[in-house]
Motif scaffolding. Sequence first.
Motif, short mmCIF file in Angstrom:
data_model
loop_
_atom_site.label_atom_id
_atom_site.label_comp_id
_atom_site.label_asym_id
_atom_site.label_seq_id
_atom_site.Cartn_x
_atom_site.Cartn_y
_atom_site.Cartn_z
N LEU A 27 0.82 -1.21 0.00
CA LEU A 27 0.00 0.00 0.00
C LEU A 27 0.86 1.27 0.00
O LEU A 27 0.44 2.30 -0.54
CB LEU A 27 -0.94 -0.01 1.20
N ARG A 28 2.04 1.21 0.58
CA ARG A 28 2.92 2.38 0.51
C ARG A 28 3.31 2.65 -0.94
O ARG A 28 3.31 3.81 -1.38
CB ARG A 28 4.16 2.18 1.38
N THR A 29 3.64 1.60 -1.66
CA THR A 29 3.96 1.77 -3.08
C THR A 29 2.75 2.32 -3.84
O THR A 29 2.88 3.22 -4.68
CB THR A 29 4.41 0.43 -3.68
N ALA A 30 1.57 1.78 -3.55
CA ALA A 30 0.37 2.24 -4.25
C ALA A 30 0.07 3.70 -3.96
O ALA A 30 -0.32 4.46 -4.86
CB ALA A 30 -0.81 1.35 -3.86
N ARG A 31 0.23 4.11 -2.71
CA ARG A 31 -0.04 5.51 -2.36
C ARG A 31 0.89 6.45 -3.10
O ARG A 31 0.50 7.57 -3.47
CB ARG A 31 0.10 5.74 -0.85
N ARG A 32 2.11 6.01 -3.34
CA ARG A 32 3.09 6.87 -3.99
C ARG A 32 2.93 6.87 -5.51
O ARG A 32 3.02 7.92 -6.16
CB ARG A 32 4.50 6.41 -3.64
N GLU A 33 2.68 5.69 -6.07
CA GLU A 33 2.74 5.56 -7.52
C GLU A 33 1.37 5.60 -8.19
O GLU A 33 1.28 5.91 -9.38
CB GLU A 33 3.44 4.24 -7.88
N GLN A 34 0.33 5.29 -7.44
CA GLN A 34 -1.01 5.30 -8.02
C GLN A 34 -2.01 5.75 -6.95
O GLN A 34 -2.85 4.97 -6.49
CB GLN A 34 -1.40 3.91 -8.56
#
Length: 206
Positions: A195-202
């Motif tokens: 979810l950290r990746t998703a918040r940053r990238e999408q």
Amino acid sequence: MTDTNLVTRPGVPATGDTPPGEPLRLAVIAGSVRDQRMGRVLADWAAARAAGPATEVDLIDCADCVLPDDGDLRPGGSSPSPVAARIAAADAYVLVTPEYNHSYPASLKRLIDWHYREWNFKPATVLSYGVQGGLLATEHLRGVLAELHVVTTRRVVGLTQPWNDLTPAGYTPPPGVGEAFDAALHELGWWAALLRTARREQPYAR
């Protein structure tokens, strides 16, 4: 305590797309504010168990949180509280809560309700406790957290009468409890990295 056949792994592993060397930020939240509570002892145990090279732990105690008057609450987020930045900084949460009258305490509900965007699109697990493990508190939390776009892990831990396991050194878990908590943390770590990746990238947009 939930059953699990997952191979136990200590701490919250930084997995998935987490950038190398960037630790996960975990907030352990002690939900009870009663006199003679044991929630802080359990939160200390949880924080110590979760801490490691890949995890930064911040212990937030509801008893230390001074929130504004509830008359100032507004839908979708209110004026910033003194603890808002700490909640926002976390990638994941461990909620340590007793079960009071088949639910969780008002002190934890106030902390949750006073914040909105700070919680969004992050995961949480629950360490509950009570005469029969406190799992009704966990089930009530699942519905509330879903409204805040928080993913609650399937694996949670319920401690049955943990006051019987207190020693001068703190909480000494019965066999299997530490391993079950490790399994919940492992699942939490997977969600946190994803979810950290998703918040940053999408970032989510309606």
